[in-house]
Design an enzyme around this catalytic site. Structure first.
Site, PDB file in Angstrom:
ATOM      1  N   CYS A  48      12.121 -38.788  -8.058  1.00 27.60           N
ATOM      2  CA  CYS A  48      11.817 -37.832  -6.979  1.00 27.60           C
ATOM      3  C   CYS A  48      12.229 -36.420  -7.386  1.00 27.60           C
ATOM      4  CB  CYS A  48      12.553 -38.208  -5.694  1.00 27.60           C
ATOM      5  SG  CYS A  48      12.100 -39.816  -5.031  1.00 27.60           S
ATOM      6  N   CYS A  73      17.164 -40.493  -5.773  1.00 26.41           N
ATOM      7  CA  CYS A  73      16.039 -40.949  -6.597  1.00 26.41           C
ATOM      8  C   CYS A  73      15.774 -39.971  -7.745  1.00 26.41           C
ATOM      9  CB  CYS A  73      14.808 -41.077  -5.694  1.00 26.41           C
ATOM     10  SG  CYS A  73      13.274 -41.369  -6.563  1.00 26.41           S
TER      11      CYS A  73
END
Length: 170
Positions: free
Chosen positions: A98, A95
């Site tokens: 993230c 991600c």
């Protein structure tokens, strides 16, 4: 890859068969080196002639404010039973957002000087925790105080928004 190897070489100091003048000064060289980031215990000094000091490069001063969750029991012990408020960062290695949010969170938690701690949960490794806390989007950050969910958000936030979020937790 070449940069990592060069960085590893630059961040480790090796003095092999040091001359007598350097051996007598080795203790004088240790005090400035002790200000570098040591992870764990300082390396032992085996023989003054072959003094080896290895240290890891610190990417940020926030390296001691967060921890990775290992399993359900670890989560219960370190997050649910914690006496301090905990920010739980549900993330994934694949991600992109993230990877942007994680360092920001660590920086903001480090500013709190130990009043708040941060737990990182990889949803690919701990799917059961993600399901239990109804995490359907990453990154998701959940604030837990005294074992109860106090607040949460999803997505990337600015440092100002993160600071407000953390202040509400305390």
């Amino acid at each position: 890859m070449a940069h990592r190897l060069l960085l590893r070489r630059l961040t480790s100091v090796t003095l092999r068969e040091a001359p007598r003048s350097l051996q007598s000064q080795s203790s004088a060289h240790l005090s400035p080196l002790s200000s570098f980031c040591w992870h764990g215990t300082k390396p032992p000094l085996h023989h003054p002639a072959s003094l080896r000091i290895a240290r890891r490069f610190c990417a940020s001063p926030a390296s001691d404010v967060s921890f990775n969750i290992q399993n359900q029991a670890d989560f219960t012990d370190r997050v649910i039973n914690s006496t301090k408020p905990v920010l739980v960062d549900f993330h994934a290695s694949w991600c992109g957002p993230c990877r942007m949010l994680g360092p920001r969170l660590e920086k903001m938690v480090a500013k709190q000087e130990g009043k708040v701690i941060m737990a990182k949960v990889d949803i690919d490794d701990h799917t059961d925790l993600a399901i239990e806390y109804k995490v359907s989007v990453v990154p998701t950050v959940i604030a837990i105080k005294d074992g109860d969910v106090v607040d949460q958000f999803t997505g990337v936030k600015s440092e100002d928004d993160l600071e407000v979020f953390i202040k509400k937790l305390m």
